[in-house]
Design a protein around this motif. Structure first.
Motif, short mmCIF file in Angstrom:
data_model
loop_
_atom_site.label_atom_id
_atom_site.label_comp_id
_atom_site.label_asym_id
_atom_site.label_seq_id
_atom_site.Cartn_x
_atom_site.Cartn_y
_atom_site.Cartn_z
N GLU A 1 -8.59 -5.80 -9.32
CA GLU A 1 -7.99 -5.69 -10.64
C GLU A 1 -6.93 -4.56 -10.74
O GLU A 1 -5.83 -4.62 -11.03
CB GLU A 1 -8.85 -5.77 -11.89
N GLU A 2 -7.37 -3.39 -10.26
CA GLU A 2 -6.84 -1.99 -10.15
C GLU A 2 -5.59 -2.26 -9.51
O GLU A 2 -4.35 -2.10 -9.60
CB GLU A 2 -7.64 -0.98 -9.81
N LEU A 3 -5.57 -2.79 -8.27
CA LEU A 3 -4.63 -3.04 -7.18
C LEU A 3 -3.57 -3.74 -7.90
O LEU A 3 -2.16 -3.63 -7.69
CB LEU A 3 -5.03 -3.85 -5.98
N GLU A 4 -3.79 -4.81 -8.51
CA GLU A 4 -2.79 -6.16 -9.43
C GLU A 4 -2.11 -5.35 -10.42
O GLU A 4 -0.91 -5.21 -10.72
CB GLU A 4 -3.49 -7.26 -9.66
N SER A 5 -3.17 -4.66 -11.34
CA SER A 5 -2.43 -4.09 -12.56
C SER A 5 -1.68 -2.80 -12.26
O SER A 5 -0.58 -2.57 -13.10
CB SER A 5 -3.63 -3.84 -13.85
N GLN A 6 -2.20 -1.95 -11.58
CA GLN A 6 -1.44 -0.58 -11.48
C GLN A 6 -0.56 -0.61 -10.25
O GLN A 6 0.42 0.15 -10.31
CB GLN A 6 -2.63 0.42 -11.10
N TYR A 7 -0.65 -1.19 -9.14
CA TYR A 7 0.14 -1.10 -8.13
C TYR A 7 1.07 -2.63 -7.91
O TYR A 7 1.73 -2.45 -6.89
CB TYR A 7 -0.60 -0.68 -6.96
N GLU A 8 0.60 -3.52 -8.63
CA GLU A 8 1.29 -4.96 -8.11
C GLU A 8 1.04 -5.32 -6.57
O GLU A 8 1.75 -5.91 -5.86
CB GLU A 8 2.95 -5.00 -8.57
N HIS B 1 -0.59 -7.72 -4.88
CA HIS B 1 -1.34 -8.86 -5.28
C HIS B 1 -2.07 -9.39 -4.03
O HIS B 1 -3.25 -9.93 -4.11
CB HIS B 1 -0.42 -9.96 -5.52
N GLU B 2 -1.15 -9.26 -2.90
CA GLU B 2 -1.85 -9.49 -1.43
C GLU B 2 -3.16 -8.89 -1.14
O GLU B 2 -4.24 -9.56 -0.64
CB GLU B 2 -0.89 -9.47 -0.40
N ASN B 3 -3.22 -7.53 -1.59
CA ASN B 3 -4.38 -6.67 -1.14
C ASN B 3 -5.51 -7.13 -2.15
O ASN B 3 -6.64 -7.35 -1.75
CB ASN B 3 -4.15 -5.42 -1.37
N ALA B 4 -5.15 -7.41 -3.54
CA ALA B 4 -6.10 -7.82 -4.37
C ALA B 4 -6.87 -8.83 -3.87
O ALA B 4 -7.99 -9.25 -4.20
CB ALA B 4 -5.47 -7.74 -5.78
N ALA B 5 -6.00 -10.10 -3.38
CA ALA B 5 -6.52 -11.26 -2.83
C ALA B 5 -7.58 -10.93 -1.63
O ALA B 5 -8.56 -11.64 -1.59
CB ALA B 5 -5.62 -12.26 -2.62
N LEU B 6 -7.04 -10.16 -0.93
CA LEU B 6 -8.00 -9.76 0.16
C LEU B 6 -9.38 -9.02 -0.12
O LEU B 6 -10.27 -9.42 0.35
CB LEU B 6 -7.13 -8.78 1.07
N LEU C 1 0.80 -1.38 -0.02
CA LEU C 1 -0.01 0.19 0.11
C LEU C 1 0.97 1.28 0.05
O LEU C 1 0.24 2.39 -0.35
CB LEU C 1 -0.82 0.00 1.26
N ILE C 2 1.99 1.31 0.16
CA ILE C 2 2.88 2.33 0.31
C ILE C 2 2.74 3.13 -0.92
O ILE C 2 2.96 4.36 -0.87
CB ILE C 2 4.38 1.99 0.70
N GLY C 3 2.91 2.65 -1.88
CA GLY C 3 2.91 3.22 -3.24
C GLY C 3 1.56 3.91 -3.88
O GLY C 3 1.34 4.36 -4.94
N ILE C 4 0.61 3.64 -2.92
CA ILE C 4 -1.06 4.23 -3.31
C ILE C 4 -1.21 5.45 -2.38
O ILE C 4 -0.66 5.47 -1.24
CB ILE C 4 -1.97 3.15 -2.90
N SER C 5 -1.71 6.23 -3.17
CA SER C 5 -2.26 7.55 -2.45
C SER C 5 -3.23 7.30 -1.19
O SER C 5 -3.87 6.62 -1.36
CB SER C 5 -2.66 8.68 -3.39
N ASP C 6 -2.87 8.43 -0.25
CA ASP C 6 -3.88 8.10 0.89
C ASP C 6 -5.26 8.36 0.35
O ASP C 6 -6.17 7.52 0.96
CB ASP C 6 -3.64 9.10 1.92
N ALA C 7 -5.45 9.35 -0.46
CA ALA C 7 -6.91 9.24 -0.93
C ALA C 7 -7.22 8.05 -1.44
O ALA C 7 -8.59 7.82 -1.20
CB ALA C 7 -7.13 10.51 -1.99
N ARG C 8 -6.58 7.60 -2.15
CA ARG C 8 -7.01 6.40 -3.12
C ARG C 8 -7.42 5.17 -2.05
O ARG C 8 -8.45 4.57 -2.08
CB ARG C 8 -6.36 5.65 -4.18
N ILE C 9 -6.43 4.98 -1.10
CA ILE C 9 -6.92 4.15 0.07
C ILE C 9 -8.10 4.36 0.84
O ILE C 9 -8.83 3.38 1.07
CB ILE C 9 -5.41 3.92 1.08
N LEU C 10 -8.24 5.44 1.25
CA LEU C 10 -9.58 5.82 1.70
C LEU C 10 -10.84 5.65 0.83
O LEU C 10 -11.68 5.02 1.60
CB LEU C 10 -9.38 7.41 2.06
#
Length: 140
Positions: free
Chosen positions: A107-114, A116-121, A77-86
């Motif tokens: 799909e966005e989490l996997e394709s844009q940010y790699e 994979h663990e968060n996408a599975a969740l 999640l480090i590479g994802i903006s705080d706004a998007r995480i919210l």
């Protein structure tokens, strides 16, 4: 890189040589004098994905598998903006999203940010929400 175990915890005391900020500063550079002289910025005080991964390794060595997964998800999640995480957090609240919307986020989490663990969740949450009737229905 060496495998980290319980003997390396806490990293700040036992292996500070391994710790770096996301901006590349070493742990030893983070001093009060450096902060007072303006050499340290707020961005220097954030944890790096690598540090979170090291903590995950230590947790694995202790058999704390769930905590290790939490550290790995946090590292993603480090590479994802705080706004998007919210936004994602709000989308995960019961009856806020359709299954398709949650799967799109995965799909966005996997394709844009790699992430994979968060996408599975997120996919797991979508399935559980469907089973428990916690998805938003179209038109709601």
């Amino acid at each position: 890189m060496e495998t980290l175990t319980r003997e390396h915890y806490p990293l700040g005391l036992k292996r500070p040589d391994l710790l770096r900020t996301p901006t590349g500063k070493s742990y030893e550079e983070l001093t009060l004098d450096a902060a007072l002289s303006g050499q340290i910025q707020a961005s220097d005080l954030r944890i790096s994905p690598e540090t979170l991964q090291m903590h995950a390794q230590i947790c694995d060595s202790l058999g704390k598998n769930q905590q290790a997964r939490n550290f790995r998800r946090a590292a993603e999640l480090i590479g994802i903006s705080d706004a998007r995480i919210l936004e994602i957090y709000n989308a995960l609240r019961p009856r806020r999203s359709t299954k398709e919307e949650l799967l799109s986020i995965a799909e966005e989490l996997e394709s844009q940010y790699e992430a994979h663990e968060n996408a599975a969740l997120i996919r797991e949450a979508a399935d559980v929400y469907e089973q428990r009737n916690l998805l938003r229905r179209d038109g709601e």
